[in-house]
Structure formats: structure tokens, C-alpha cells
Design an enzyme around this catalytic site. Structure first.
Site, PDB file in Angstrom:
ATOM      1  N   LYS A 125       0.823  -1.217   0.000  1.00  0.00           N
ATOM      2  CA  LYS A 125       0.000   0.000   0.000  1.00  0.00           C
ATOM      3  C   LYS A 125       0.857   1.268   0.000  1.00  0.00           C
ATOM      4  O   LYS A 125       0.664   2.159  -0.834  1.00  0.00           O
ATOM      5  CB  LYS A 125      -0.907   0.040   1.250  1.00  0.00           C
ATOM      6  CG  LYS A 125      -1.946  -1.032   1.323  1.00  0.00           C
ATOM      7  CD  LYS A 125      -2.799  -0.881   2.571  1.00  0.00           C
ATOM      8  CE  LYS A 125      -2.096  -1.191   3.870  1.00  0.00           C
ATOM      9  NZ  LYS A 125      -1.615  -2.562   4.026  1.00  0.00           N
ATOM     10  N   ASN A 148      -3.311   6.519   5.669  1.00  0.00           N
ATOM     11  CA  ASN A 148      -2.557   5.579   6.490  1.00  0.00           C
ATOM     12  C   ASN A 148      -1.053   5.789   6.373  1.00  0.00           C
ATOM     13  O   ASN A 148      -0.276   5.128   7.031  1.00  0.00           O
ATOM     14  CB  ASN A 148      -2.929   4.157   6.039  1.00  0.00           C
ATOM     15  CG  ASN A 148      -2.673   3.120   7.100  1.00  0.00           C
ATOM     16  OD1 ASN A 148      -2.906   3.360   8.272  1.00  0.00           O
ATOM     17  ND2 ASN A 148      -2.162   1.979   6.694  1.00  0.00           N
ATOM     18  N   HIS A 194      -4.455  -9.593   9.922  1.00  0.00           N
ATOM     19  CA  HIS A 194      -5.374  -8.924  10.874  1.00  0.00           C
ATOM     20  C   HIS A 194      -6.647  -9.744  11.125  1.00  0.00           C
ATOM     21  O   HIS A 194      -7.703  -9.158  11.354  1.00  0.00           O
ATOM     22  CB  HIS A 194      -5.823  -7.550  10.332  1.00  0.00           C
ATOM     23  CG  HIS A 194      -4.703  -6.625   9.999  1.00  0.00           C
ATOM     24  ND1 HIS A 194      -3.720  -6.297  10.894  1.00  0.00           N
ATOM     25  CD2 HIS A 194      -4.411  -5.961   8.858  1.00  0.00           C
ATOM     26  CE1 HIS A 194      -2.863  -5.464  10.320  1.00  0.00           C
ATOM     27  NE2 HIS A 194      -3.246  -5.248   9.079  1.00  0.00           N
TER      28      HIS A 194
HETATM   29  P1  ADP Z   1       2.159  -1.762   3.291  1.00  0.00           P
HETATM   30  O1  ADP Z   1       1.973  -0.281   3.331  1.00  0.00           O
HETATM   31  O2  ADP Z   1       0.966  -2.463   2.694  1.00  0.00           O
HETATM   32  O3  ADP Z   1       2.611  -2.358   4.586  1.00  0.00           O
HETATM   33  P2  ADP Z   1       4.719  -1.333   1.968  1.00  0.00           P
HETATM   34  O4  ADP Z   1       4.676  -0.680   0.649  1.00  0.00           O
HETATM   35  O5  ADP Z   1       5.105  -0.513   3.141  1.00  0.00           O
HETATM   36  O6  ADP Z   1       3.333  -2.060   2.230  1.00  0.00           O
HETATM   37  O7  ADP Z   1       5.703  -2.589   1.883  1.00  0.00           O
HETATM   38  C1  ADP Z   1       5.982  -3.347   3.060  1.00  0.00           C
HETATM   39  C2  ADP Z   1       6.651  -4.662   2.729  1.00  0.00           C
HETATM   40  O8  ADP Z   1       5.713  -5.501   2.060  1.00  0.00           O
HETATM   41  C3  ADP Z   1       7.814  -4.503   1.759  1.00  0.00           C
HETATM   42  O9  ADP Z   1       9.017  -4.316   2.458  1.00  0.00           O
HETATM   43  C4  ADP Z   1       7.793  -5.810   1.005  1.00  0.00           C
HETATM   44  O10 ADP Z   1       8.498  -6.798   1.728  1.00  0.00           O
HETATM   45  C5  ADP Z   1       6.321  -6.209   0.992  1.00  0.00           C
HETATM   46  N1  ADP Z   1       5.601  -5.815  -0.236  1.00  0.00           N
HETATM   47  C6  ADP Z   1       5.571  -4.588  -0.842  1.00  0.00           C
HETATM   48  N2  ADP Z   1       4.790  -4.613  -1.921  1.00  0.00           N
HETATM   49  C7  ADP Z   1       4.278  -5.862  -2.016  1.00  0.00           C
HETATM   50  C8  ADP Z   1       3.384  -6.507  -2.913  1.00  0.00           C
HETATM   51  N3  ADP Z   1       2.830  -5.874  -3.942  1.00  0.00           N
HETATM   52  N4  ADP Z   1       3.100  -7.814  -2.687  1.00  0.00           N
HETATM   53  C9  ADP Z   1       3.624  -8.486  -1.643  1.00  0.00           C
HETATM   54  N5  ADP Z   1       4.488  -7.933  -0.764  1.00  0.00           N
HETATM   55  C10 ADP Z   1       4.816  -6.644  -0.939  1.00  0.00           C
END
Ligand code: ADP
Length: 469
Positions: A125, A148, A194
Site C-alpha cells: 500500500k 494511512n 489482521h
Molecule cells: P504496506 O503499506 O501495505 O505495509 P509497503 O509498501 O510498506 O506495504 O511494503 C511493506 C513490505 O511488504 C515490503 O518491504 C515488502 O516486503 C512487501 N511488499 C511490498 N509490496 C508488495 C506486494 N505488492 N506484494 C507483496 N508484498 C509486498
């Protein structure tokens, strides 16, 4: 700040006085609403009082006086059991909503066509939201980025015809936003998460579906069972459609990532075939980032960005801290801060982005299953450096498959990994902090752990620090 006058002249209860709760209280007060705010934490109440927010003990308040309960998303609405404020609000027969719902109602009131992009999914996200904002800004648009990520939604500038709100939403926020109907809604992926707060996977997925269900343009991945079912439901609607995308293979009539190439096979005027390539873009390494980048590009196009503006914007994306963040180079050695990877699933994404010569700093407070799910990637690891509480357990998993050091601290791990990687003959050895663990045994949070890594790398003699701006 956005003035919220929806309940002008009325009194509302507000529970949860973190940053977004306080921003909500101030936005309501600016709109002529009487706020009675409360939090279980004395420190949060004190911070609110300091900002001139009226703090009232809601346990002893007369709930018959309130027009609504404005609830912080961190507070249980349904599971494991409804919070006491939720019970009081239900007994009083008043609605229970969050700050994003207030934003949606203000937008509907003052500028219903104001461009509004909302992004959700289990993972990715923040990256997708930040990237979409970056693409839009690169195209010269006025962007308000928050939700968020970063700024609370009601602390952003108000909706306007030529300002795009780009907002990341968690499932908790969506659950408190019944009138969510963005211009563009993005659903990236759905995996179990969650469930303590949502009860079942079905309920969690149904909440996420609401974000795209009423979007003018829905953008939905087809790469997991739940998203695929949602995409099919949207496409089956008489009045609706969805832009579907995949990073697992070509999508006839849709959008896909084929390796690092982003491809359009949709009916899009003057636009067909490969339109961007992520090869060589350090902030968008890995297939998961292809998913994020593809979704952000599709959203940008729906918001009016020209296709030729996409490649240069992708190439200049500074990335987010602690997520596969390139922090520096020492000779041919690359240093990557992936401190946000607090479980094996996230670390898998990092390990899959580097084919060999990984000097892996791993450990902390372990999650169930530890690093066993990462066994397929062990051949890529030149050596592991174990830190934190998980050291013994991870040493047992690595066994004879991967050489390892019991480094103990992050500092010792960085020193040893930098030294060993400097002697590696590979073209681009990588010192990778991707702990697959929570940080709480040695650090306050993953941000503090990542900052410490960055500081240690920056202090290495001869290192070239990567400039993210
Ligand atoms: P969120 O805001 O949903 O927590 P982030 O963009 O902060 O996601 O990414 C957090 C972690 O999730 C990254 O370090 C990576 O390991 C994993 N991640 C990021 N994008 C994806 C995706 N499209 N699919 C699966 N895992 C992802």
C-alpha cells in the site's frame, strides 16, 4: 486542514487521540462541531488538551447527546469484541465512523468531482501510494498525499477540482467509511492478515472489496484467489468494469508485468504493448514492486497522466525508507535496508530480488515458522549474520546449508558483512538487512532499526551514500 462542518452545531464523541484523532478533532472544531474526545492513554489526553481539544471522560458521558462516534481505526469495531465506546454508540443508536468517512462527506459536499485515489491491499500500500503521488507530481499535478501513510487525511488541504488526493487506506479505515467512492480505487493483493480484528478471511476480503466496489475506476489484481473473485464480480456488473492486472503472466485485454516490462493489452486510446521497463530502477526491484508500479501507472493513467510521462517518473522514484532502500555502495558492494521486513513473507521479496552473493543480516524477535519458509533462497546467500533473540533458532535452521556468524548486534553484523562482501568476487554483492523478525528485542521499532543500519553503513570508511531526494 480540512474543515468538517457535517455535524455543525451538534456534539460528537471521538475516541482515540493519536495523530489522526487529534487532527480529526481540530477539523471538526474548525467546522463548528462540539467535540467530546477521549483516550485510554493519559499521555494522549494530555497531548490533545495541549492542542485545545476538549477531553471528556466518555465512560461517564451522556451518550444521548452525541450525533455520532468518530472512532480511531486502531480500536476494535467488531473483533475480538467491540470496544466499549462501540457498545455505547450502538445502544445510543448513533453512527460509528472514521476520519476518512468525514473526508468523503466533505468532498461530496464541497467538490464531488475532486480527483481522489484510494489504495489498499494486504501488502504494498505505502509503496504504491507514494509512487502514484510521485508520478502525479512529476506530471505537474497538485497532490495531497496521506491517510494511512504520513499525514492524517483531515490534516491535508481540502478537495478541489485540480488537486488530487492520493490516500492509503487500511482495512480498519475502510470498515469505518461507508460512503467510500473514490475516483480511482486500487486493490493490490489479499492474503490473510489482521484476522484477529476481522474474524475471518472472508470478512477481511469483503471489507477490502468495498474500496473498489464504488470506485469510478476500479483497478484490481487477479493474482490471488480473493482479488480474482472481486475482479470477476466487478466485471460482471451491468454498469461497471474493472481494470485488471497481473504480474504472473499476460492478461488478454488487461495489464501485466512481464519480467520488468509493464505491458498494456487493454483498450486504451493510442496505447498498446510495453510502456515502461523497471530494469535498473533500484527503488522498484522485485516482482512485488512490479505489482505496485503497474497499479500506480494504471491509476495515474486513469487520473489523466500521459503515457510518455510514466517512464521518467518511475526512474526517479526515491522509494520509501526501510523497504529495500538502497543506502550506499562501497566499491561493488550494495547496502540495502529492508528493516520493514518483519516476517518471512516480506524477507522472501527481498531475497528474490537478488540472484546471488547476499550477505544477509537477519534476526530479532522471531515470528512463528522463523526462516524455514525461506529455505529455497538459501543458495543465494553467501553468508548470514545472526542478530537478536532468534539467533539460536535461526542457526539451527541454517544448519550446514548456509555459513553464518553469531554477530549478536547490528553493529557487529554490519562490520562483518561489509568486510566479507568486500572480498566477494561477484559483480554486485549485497549486504542486506532483511530481518524476517520484529525489532522489539533490540530496537523501539523497525524504523529505529533501519535508521541504525543506515548510520552504521554511512560511517564505513569509503562508502558512497545513496541520495534519496
Ligand atoms: P504496506 O503499506 O501495505 O505495509 P509497503 O509498501 O510498506 O506495504 O511494503 C511493506 C513490505 O511488504 C515490503 O518491504 C515488502 O516486503 C512487501 N511488499 C511490498 N509490496 C508488495 C506486494 N505488492 N506484494 C507483496 N508484498 C509486498
Amino acid at each position: 486542514m480540512i474543515r468538517v462542518s457535517i455535524f455543525e452545531g451538534k456534539k460528537v464523541a471521538l475516541f482515540g487521540l493519536g495523530a489522526s484523532g487529534r487532527a480529526t478533532a481540530l477539523a471538526l472544531q474548525a467546522g463548528g462541531v462540539e467535540v467530546a474526545a477521549w483516550d485510554d492513554s493519559t499521555a494522549a489526553c494530555a497531548a490533545a488538551r495541549g492542542e485545545g481539544i476538549p477531553v471528556v471522560d466518555l465512560k461517564t458521558a451522556d451518550w444521548g447527546e452525541f450525533a455520532a462516534l468518530i472512532l480511531a481505526p486502531g480500536v476494535p469495531l467488531t473483533h475480538p469484541e467491540p470496544h466499549w465506546t462501540v457498545v455505547n454508540a450502538r445502544n445510543a443508536g448513533i453512527e460509528i465512523i472514521g476520519d476518512v468517512e468525514l473526508f468523503c462527506r466533505v468532498r461530496a459536499q464541497i467538490c464531488p468531482d475532486a480527483p481522489f485515489a484510494a489504495i489498499t491491499g494486504t501488502n504494498g500500500k505505502s509503496t504504491t501510494t507514494a509512487l502514484l503521488a510521485h508520478i502525479l507530481r512529476s506530471a505537474g499535478r497538485d497532490v495531497a498525499l496521506g491517510g494511512n501513510i504520513g499525514t492524517p487525511i483531515l490534516a491535508l488541504p481540502e478537495p478541489a477540482p485540480d488537486r488530487v488526493h492520493v490516500v492509503e487506506l487500511s482495512s480498519f479505515q475502510i470498515d469505518l467509511t461507508p460512503s467510500l467512492a473514490p475516483t480511482v480505487g486500487v486493490l493490490l493483493n489479499l492474503t490473510p492478515d489482521h484476522l484477529d480484528r476481522h474474524g475471518t478471511m472472508e470478512r477481511y476480503a469483503a471489507i477490502k472489496e468495498r474500496l473498489v466496489a464504488k470506485s469510478r475506476h476500479a483497478i484490481v489484481s487477479t493474482d490471488d484467489t480473493y482479488c480474482r473473485a472481486i475482479a470477476q464480480r466487478l466485471q460482471a456488473r451491468v454498469d461497471g468494469s474493472a481494470d485488471v492486472f497481473s504480474v504472473l503472466g499476460p492478461v488478454p485485454g488487461g495489464w501485466s508485468a512481464e519480467g520488468t516490462r509493464l505491458v498494456c493489452d487493454a483498450a486504451w486510446p493510442g496505447f498498446h504493448g510495453p510502456f515502461a521497463d523497471l530494469d535498473g530502477i533500484g527503488t522498484l526491484r522485485g516482482r512485488h514492486n512490479a505489482q505496485n508500479a503497474l497499479a500506480a501507472c494504471m491509476a495515474a493513467l486513469r487520473l489523466g497522466v500521459d503515457p510518455e510521462q510514466l517512464p521518467p517518473a518511475l526512474a526517479t522514484f526515491p522509494g520509501l525508507p526501510h523497504r529495500m532502500e538502497e543506502v550506499g555502495r562501497l566499491g561493488s558492494v550494495l547496502f540495502i535496508n529492508d528493516s520493514k521486513a518483519t516476517n518471512a513473507d516480506s524477507t522472501e521479496k527481498a531475497l528474490s530480488a537478488f540472484p546471488r552473493d547476499i550477505f544477509w543480516i537477519v534476526g530479532g524477535r522471531p515470528k512463528e515458522g522463523g526462516i524455514e519458509p525461506l529455505r529455497d533462497y538459501f543458495p543465494r546467500i553467501a553468508k548470514a549474520y545472526l542478530i537478536g533473540e532468534s539467533a539460536e533458532a535461526f542457526a539451527a535452521t541454517l544448519g550446514n546449508s548456509v555459513p553464518f556468524d553469531h554477530s549478536g548486534t547490528l553493529e557487529a553484523a554490519v562490520q562483518a558483512a561489509a568486510r566479507d562482501a568486500a572480498h566477494c568476487s561477484g559483480a554486485e554483492p549485497v549486504v542486506l538487512l532483511s530481518p524476517a523478525c520484529a525489532s522489539y528485542d533490540q530496537f523501539k521499532n523497525f524504523e529505529q532499526r533501519g535508521d541504525a543500519f543506515r548510520r552504521l553503513v554511512t560511517a564505513l570508511p569509503g562508502v558512497t551514500v545513496t541520495n534519496r531526494s
